[in-house]
Design an enzyme around this catalytic site. Sequence first.
Site, PDB file in Angstrom:
ATOM      1  N   ASP A   1       2.692  -0.460  11.856  1.00 47.13           N
ATOM      2  CA  ASP A   1       2.592  -1.913  12.477  1.00 47.13           C
ATOM      3  C   ASP A   1       3.797  -2.519  12.190  1.00 47.13           C
ATOM      4  OD1 ASP A   1       1.804  -2.439   9.963  1.00 47.13           O
ATOM      5  OD2 ASP A   1       0.334  -3.830  10.261  1.00 47.13           O
TER       6      ASP A   1
ATOM      7  N   ASP B   1       6.212  -5.302   6.113  1.00 42.58           N
ATOM      8  CA  ASP B   1       6.917  -6.685   6.282  1.00 42.58           C
ATOM      9  C   ASP B   1       6.839  -7.573   5.259  1.00 42.58           C
ATOM     10  OD1 ASP B   1       4.278  -6.771   6.942  1.00 42.58           O
ATOM     11  OD2 ASP B   1       4.324  -7.757   8.794  1.00 42.58           O
TER      12      ASP B   1
ATOM     13  N   ARG C   1       1.029  -5.146  -5.353  1.00 41.85           N
ATOM     14  CA  ARG C   1       1.328  -6.244  -4.621  1.00 41.85           C
ATOM     15  C   ARG C   1       1.462  -7.405  -5.650  1.00 41.85           C
ATOM     16  NH1 ARG C   1      -2.924  -3.906  -1.184  1.00 41.85           N
ATOM     17  NH2 ARG C   1      -1.747  -3.131   0.746  1.00 41.85           N
TER      18      ARG C   1
ATOM     19  N   ARG D   1      -5.836  -2.800   9.509  1.00 39.49           N
ATOM     20  CA  ARG D   1      -6.298  -4.387   9.387  1.00 39.49           C
ATOM     21  C   ARG D   1      -6.069  -5.186  10.465  1.00 39.49           C
ATOM     22  NH1 ARG D   1      -4.263  -5.480   3.593  1.00 39.49           N
ATOM     23  NH2 ARG D   1      -2.251  -4.887   4.678  1.00 39.49           N
TER      24      ARG D   1
ATOM     25  N   GLY E   1       0.823  -1.173   0.003  1.00 37.94           N
ATOM     26  CA  GLY E   1       0.062   0.032  -0.059  1.00 37.94           C
ATOM     27  C   GLY E   1       0.884   1.243   0.031  1.00 37.94           C
TER      28      GLY E   1
ATOM     29  N   ASP F   1       0.055   2.053   8.555  1.00 35.83           N
ATOM     30  CA  ASP F   1      -0.662   1.429   9.918  1.00 35.83           C
ATOM     31  C   ASP F   1       0.453   1.386  10.836  1.00 35.83           C
ATOM     32  OD1 ASP F   1      -2.631   0.723   7.935  1.00 35.83           O
ATOM     33  OD2 ASP F   1      -2.172  -1.197   7.828  1.00 35.83           O
TER      34      ASP F   1
ATOM     35  N   THR G   1       4.252   2.620   5.404  1.00 41.29           N
ATOM     36  CA  THR G   1       3.049   1.973   5.526  1.00 41.29           C
ATOM     37  C   THR G   1       2.432   2.997   6.684  1.00 41.29           C
ATOM     38  OG1 THR G   1       1.572   0.258   6.772  1.00 41.29           O
ATOM     39  CG2 THR G   1       3.810   0.071   7.424  1.00 41.29           C
TER      40      THR G   1
HETATM   41  O1  F6P Z   1      -1.594  -1.620   4.873  1.00 43.26           O
HETATM   42  C1  F6P Z   1      -2.092  -0.455   4.887  1.00 43.26           C
HETATM   43  C2  F6P Z   1      -3.674  -0.317   4.744  1.00 43.26           C
HETATM   44  O2  F6P Z   1      -4.002   1.055   4.588  1.00 43.26           O
HETATM   45  C3  F6P Z   1      -4.434  -1.166   5.444  1.00 43.26           C
HETATM   46  O3  F6P Z   1      -4.685  -0.485   6.842  1.00 43.26           O
HETATM   47  C4  F6P Z   1      -5.652  -1.272   4.728  1.00 43.26           C
HETATM   48  O4  F6P Z   1      -6.387  -2.563   5.219  1.00 43.26           O
HETATM   49  C5  F6P Z   1      -5.150  -1.790   3.388  1.00 43.26           C
HETATM   50  O5  F6P Z   1      -4.018  -0.917   3.510  1.00 43.26           O
HETATM   51  C6  F6P Z   1      -5.924  -1.366   2.316  1.00 43.26           C
HETATM   52  O6  F6P Z   1      -5.564  -1.930   1.442  1.00 43.26           O
HETATM   53  P1  F6P Z   1      -5.815  -1.564  -0.354  1.00 43.26           P
HETATM   54  O7  F6P Z   1      -5.616  -0.295  -0.761  1.00 43.26           O
HETATM   55  O8  F6P Z   1      -5.128  -2.598  -1.085  1.00 43.26           O
HETATM   56  O9  F6P Z   1      -7.608  -2.050  -0.298  1.00 43.26           O
END
Ligand code: F6P
Length: 327
Positions: A134, A107, A76, A176, A15, A132, A130
Site C-alpha cells: 500500500d 510510509d 516500531r 489493515r 513490520g 501490504d 511491506t
Molecule cells: O503492515 C503490515 C501488516 O502486516 C498489516 O497488514 C497488519 O495489520 C500488521 O502488519 C500487523 O502488524 P503486527 O505484526 O505489528 O501485529
Amino acid sequence: MSKEINRIAVLTSGGDAPGMNAAIRAVVRSAIYYDRKVFGVYRGYEGMIEGDIVEMNIRSVSRIIDKGGTIIKSARSKEFRTPEGRQQAYEQLKKHQIDSLVVIGGDGSFAGAKIFGEEFDIPVIGIPGTIDNDLYGTDVTIGYDTSTNVVVECIDKIRDTASSHNRLFFVEVMGRDTGFIALRAGIATGAIAVMMPEEEMSIEQLINTIDRGAKTRKTSSIVIVAEGEQHGGAAEVAAKVMAQYDHYEAKVTVLGHIQRGGSPTVFDRVLASRMGVKAVEALLEGGTDVMTGLINGKIELVPFTSTFDKRSKLNEEILRISKILSI
Ligand code: F6P
C-alpha cells in the site's frame, strides 16, 4: 554541492517482509563494491537510538537472500517520534561517523526518515518493504509477491476441505488499510467474493453472491476478507451471514502472521536486489528524501512526500476481472 558519502547505515523498520534480507544484502554488497563502509542498525530506529550498530562486510550477508524476516531485526519506535529521541539517534550515528542512511520499511518509517534527514542534514533513501503493497510510488512493494503466494497456497488447501464437505469458508488475510493481498489472492484462488476496505460490500450483497453460486451448483465457496474491511474481519462477516443463512456450514480461518513468513519468491529477491543497489547508487549521486519504486518495470526514485501524501489505489483492471470471474 552534494555531501560526500563514505559510511552508509542500513536499517529495517515496521513490520518485517520477505525480501528485506535480499535488500539488506544488496545495500551492503553494493556499498562495498563502491568502496564505502557499511553498517547495519539493529531493531530499526529503536536500535539507532540505543547505538545497536555493527559494521558489515560482504560475508555478513552471505546465505540470507533466501531467508524471510530481517537479520537486522525490526521495530516500531515511539521515541524516534520525539526530537530528543532523534537527537540521541544522531549522536549514535556520529560515533560511527555514519553520513547517510538507507531505510527499508513503509510510509511511517519514511516520514521519520525525512524529518531526521532534514534535522541533521543526513541523506536518506527509502526502500519499500511491506507485504501490504500500500505504498504510493511503486507498482509493487518488497514482500507482497511472497505473501500472496503463501496466502494462495493456504487457500488452495482450504479449498480441498471446502469442496469435500460443501462448506463455505471465510478466510481473513492481512491488510489493515487495504485490500491488495485479498484482491490478488481472490483472483488466484477463484474466491466467490473479496471484502476489502476500499470496496464496501453489504452483508446482503454478499449473501446474494453466495446464493447465486448455490443456484449454479457451486459446491464450495471461499470468501476472502481483508482484516481492515468495514464489518471488522472474517469472524464478524461469517457471524452476520450465518445469522441469515444456514444452508451452508461456514468456517473461519485467520491466516495471520503466516503471511509474513517464509522464503521470498524469485520476484521479491530480484526486486529487493535491484532496489538495494539503486538506493546506494542514489546516495552516491547526491540523492536524498526519495524512495526506490518499481514503475512500469524500471526502478525509479520517488519523493518521500508523495509516499505519505498520496494513497496507492487498487488496480482497476484487476478489480474488474475479479468481479467478472467470481460469478
Ligand atoms: O503492515 C503490515 C501488516 O502486516 C498489516 O497488514 C497488519 O495489520 C500488521 O502488519 C500487523 O502488524 P503486527 O505484526 O505489528 O501485529
